[in-house]
Design a protein around this motif. Structure first.
Motif, short mmCIF file in Angstrom:
data_model
loop_
_atom_site.label_atom_id
_atom_site.label_comp_id
_atom_site.label_asym_id
_atom_site.label_seq_id
_atom_site.Cartn_x
_atom_site.Cartn_y
_atom_site.Cartn_z
N PHE A 28 -8.08 3.63 -7.00
CA PHE A 28 -9.42 3.95 -5.17
C PHE A 28 -10.20 2.66 -5.67
CE2 PHE A 28 -7.94 8.66 -4.55
CZ PHE A 28 -8.69 8.75 -3.52
N GLU A 29 -10.47 1.92 -6.70
CA GLU A 29 -11.40 0.84 -7.05
C GLU A 29 -10.63 0.26 -6.03
OE1 GLU A 29 -11.64 -0.38 -10.54
OE2 GLU A 29 -12.81 -2.64 -10.09
N TYR A 30 -8.39 0.33 -6.14
CA TYR A 30 -7.94 -1.03 -5.65
C TYR A 30 -8.45 -0.88 -3.83
CZ TYR A 30 -4.00 -3.17 -3.74
OH TYR A 30 -3.03 -3.36 -2.31
N ILE A 31 -8.34 0.58 -3.40
CA ILE A 31 -8.69 0.31 -2.30
C ILE A 31 -9.44 0.03 -1.53
CG2 ILE A 31 -8.26 2.13 -0.81
CD1 ILE A 31 -6.13 3.79 -1.63
N GLY A 32 -10.71 0.47 -2.04
CA GLY A 32 -12.27 0.06 -2.08
C GLY A 32 -12.00 -1.42 -1.75
N GLU A 33 -11.81 -2.20 -2.83
CA GLU A 33 -11.86 -4.07 -2.76
C GLU A 33 -11.03 -4.58 -1.95
OE1 GLU A 33 -10.85 -4.93 -7.04
OE2 GLU A 33 -11.06 -7.35 -6.16
N TYR A 34 -9.79 -4.21 -1.75
CA TYR A 34 -8.69 -4.68 -0.67
C TYR A 34 -8.37 -3.52 0.49
CZ TYR A 34 -4.66 -7.81 0.74
OH TYR A 34 -4.36 -8.36 0.87
N PRO A 35 -7.97 -2.99 0.64
CA PRO A 35 -7.18 -2.53 1.87
C PRO A 35 -8.74 -1.91 2.78
CG PRO A 35 -6.16 -1.44 0.19
CD PRO A 35 -7.07 -1.96 -0.13
N ASP A 36 -9.88 -1.20 2.20
CA ASP A 36 -11.41 -1.50 2.57
C ASP A 36 -11.34 -2.31 3.35
OD1 ASP A 36 -10.87 1.87 2.87
OD2 ASP A 36 -12.14 1.86 1.56
N MET A 37 -11.66 -3.79 2.40
CA MET A 37 -12.52 -4.67 2.85
C MET A 37 -11.51 -5.86 3.38
SD MET A 37 -15.21 -3.71 1.89
CE MET A 37 -16.64 -5.00 1.73
N GLU A 38 -10.39 -6.08 3.21
CA GLU A 38 -9.53 -7.25 3.99
C GLU A 38 -9.19 -6.68 4.73
OE1 GLU A 38 -12.05 -9.35 1.82
OE2 GLU A 38 -11.20 -10.23 3.90
N LYS B 264 0.93 10.12 -4.66
CA LYS B 264 1.39 11.41 -3.97
C LYS B 264 3.03 12.40 -4.72
CE LYS B 264 1.17 13.14 0.84
NZ LYS B 264 3.07 13.05 0.86
N GLU B 265 3.43 11.68 -4.59
CA GLU B 265 4.53 12.06 -5.19
C GLU B 265 4.52 12.44 -6.64
OE1 GLU B 265 8.17 9.59 -4.44
OE2 GLU B 265 8.48 9.84 -2.62
N GLN B 266 3.74 12.01 -7.17
CA GLN B 266 3.69 12.01 -8.82
C GLN B 266 2.30 13.60 -8.80
OE1 GLN B 266 5.77 11.60 -11.36
NE2 GLN B 266 6.63 9.85 -10.70
N ILE B 267 1.17 13.57 -8.58
CA ILE B 267 0.62 14.91 -8.50
C ILE B 267 1.03 15.26 -7.53
CG2 ILE B 267 -1.87 14.36 -7.42
CD1 ILE B 267 -2.18 11.57 -7.25
N PHE C 41 1.06 -1.69 -0.07
CA PHE C 41 0.27 -0.15 0.21
C PHE C 41 1.10 1.07 -0.18
CE2 PHE C 41 -3.49 -2.62 3.17
CZ PHE C 41 -3.95 -2.95 1.97
N SER C 42 2.12 1.22 0.84
CA SER C 42 2.45 2.21 0.82
C SER C 42 3.55 2.43 -0.72
CB SER C 42 3.99 2.57 1.78
OG SER C 42 3.19 1.74 3.22
N ALA D 183 -4.21 15.42 0.49
CA ALA D 183 -5.15 14.90 2.02
C ALA D 183 -5.44 13.12 2.37
CB ALA D 183 -6.18 15.29 2.90
N TYR D 184 -6.04 12.43 1.30
CA TYR D 184 -6.61 11.66 1.68
C TYR D 184 -5.19 10.80 1.73
CZ TYR D 184 -8.30 6.40 -0.03
OH TYR D 184 -8.86 5.70 0.05
N LEU D 185 -4.59 10.89 0.83
CA LEU D 185 -2.91 9.24 0.70
C LEU D 185 -2.28 9.96 1.76
CD1 LEU D 185 -2.63 10.56 -3.38
CD2 LEU D 185 -3.59 8.26 -2.03
N SER D 186 -2.01 11.56 2.46
CA SER D 186 -1.43 11.19 3.27
C SER D 186 -1.92 11.12 4.66
CB SER D 186 -1.25 13.59 3.43
OG SER D 186 -0.45 13.36 2.90
N MET D 187 -2.99 10.48 5.25
CA MET D 187 -3.97 10.35 5.52
C MET D 187 -3.63 8.48 6.48
SD MET D 187 -7.55 10.75 6.92
CE MET D 187 -8.45 9.66 8.17
N GLN D 188 -4.08 8.09 4.68
CA GLN D 188 -3.55 6.89 4.43
C GLN D 188 -2.20 6.61 5.16
OE1 GLN D 188 -5.51 4.01 4.22
NE2 GLN D 188 -7.02 4.53 2.45
N LEU D 189 -1.49 6.68 4.56
CA LEU D 189 0.22 6.84 4.96
C LEU D 189 0.27 7.53 6.15
CD1 LEU D 189 2.01 8.60 1.88
CD2 LEU D 189 1.92 6.11 2.55
N ALA D 190 -0.19 8.32 6.98
CA ALA D 190 0.20 8.30 8.50
C ALA D 190 -0.59 7.39 9.25
CB ALA D 190 -0.26 9.37 9.14
N HIS D 191 -1.84 6.95 8.95
CA HIS D 191 -2.45 6.02 9.88
C HIS D 191 -1.20 4.91 9.28
CE1 HIS D 191 -5.99 3.29 9.95
NE2 HIS D 191 -5.99 2.79 9.74
#
Ligand SMILES: [Fe+2]
Ligand SMILES: [Fe+2]
Length: 189
Positions: A51-61, A27-30, A19-20, A127-135
């Motif tokens: 976002f499809e990937y995060i919704g499918e795997y990190p969020d759900m598993e 995050k760096e590219q954008i 995920f990182s 902001a969302y990408l930073s929050m995921q990384l800090a989390h």
């Protein structure tokens, strides 16, 4: 020695490594893109896949596995500060899942030509990408070591028995819908 603890935590830690990688590359590219130099639209396909990937795997598993781990941890006589960290990350799982859904919808709207305030969306995504990384950093630096210290063999056994052992759809199953994002992320090595 309790062999189940390393198996369970190793799975969470190896999830984080993948995920990182994908979150950091995007995050760096954008973050580096000046809107007048390179069209923001160029990133939307990758972001839609992310976002499809995060919704499918990190969020759900991944997060449900951690929810079970943290629910178990709060029963173990933590200090108020430790309990606060666990509760913060539990709450963030719900916040992140809601944000994944909202941003995914906004990106789909933009892709389908619906009017969206692009500058706001771009800032929200960063902001969302930073929050995921800090989390994840909080989990790696504080919560996983705390679980290693506090949980018993019986706890790890119970957690492991509820694991579904699903494979990562992008990095392991290499599903076709994530192929472009996978190549983009691994090309940054
Ligand atoms: Fe988490
Ligand atoms: Fe995590």
């Amino acid at each position: 020695m309790n062999v189940l603890m390393p198996v369970f935590l190793e799975r969470l830690r190896s999830d984080h490594a993948r995920f990182s990688k994908v979150l950091t590359v995007l995050k760096e590219q954008i973050g580096a893109v000046q809107r007048d130099q390179e069209p923001w639209a160029g990133w939307l396909e990758h972001l839609a896949a992310l976002f499809e990937y995060i919704g499918e795997y990190p969020d759900m598993e991944h997060h449900p596995m951690e929810d079970r781990l943290f629910d178990c941890l709060v029963d173990h006589g933590l200090t108020p500060a430790e309990r606060g960290l666990v509760e913060r990350n539990l709450a963030e799982h719900a916040e992140l899942t809601a944000a994944t859904r909202r941003l995914s919808e906004e990106i789909q709207d933009l892709l389908s030509g619906t009017e969206v305030h692009e500058a706001t969306l771009r800032e929200d995504v960063l902001a969302y990408l930073s929050m995921q990384l800090a989390h994840m950093r909080r989990e790696e630096e504080h919560l996983f070591p705390l679980a290693e210290k506090m949980l018993t063999s019986a706890d790890w056994q119970a957690l492991e028995s509820k694991s579904r052992h699903l494979e990562d759809p992008m990095f392991h199953q290499r599903q076709a819908r994530y192929q472009n994002l996978y190549q983009f992320v691994t090309a940054a090595d």
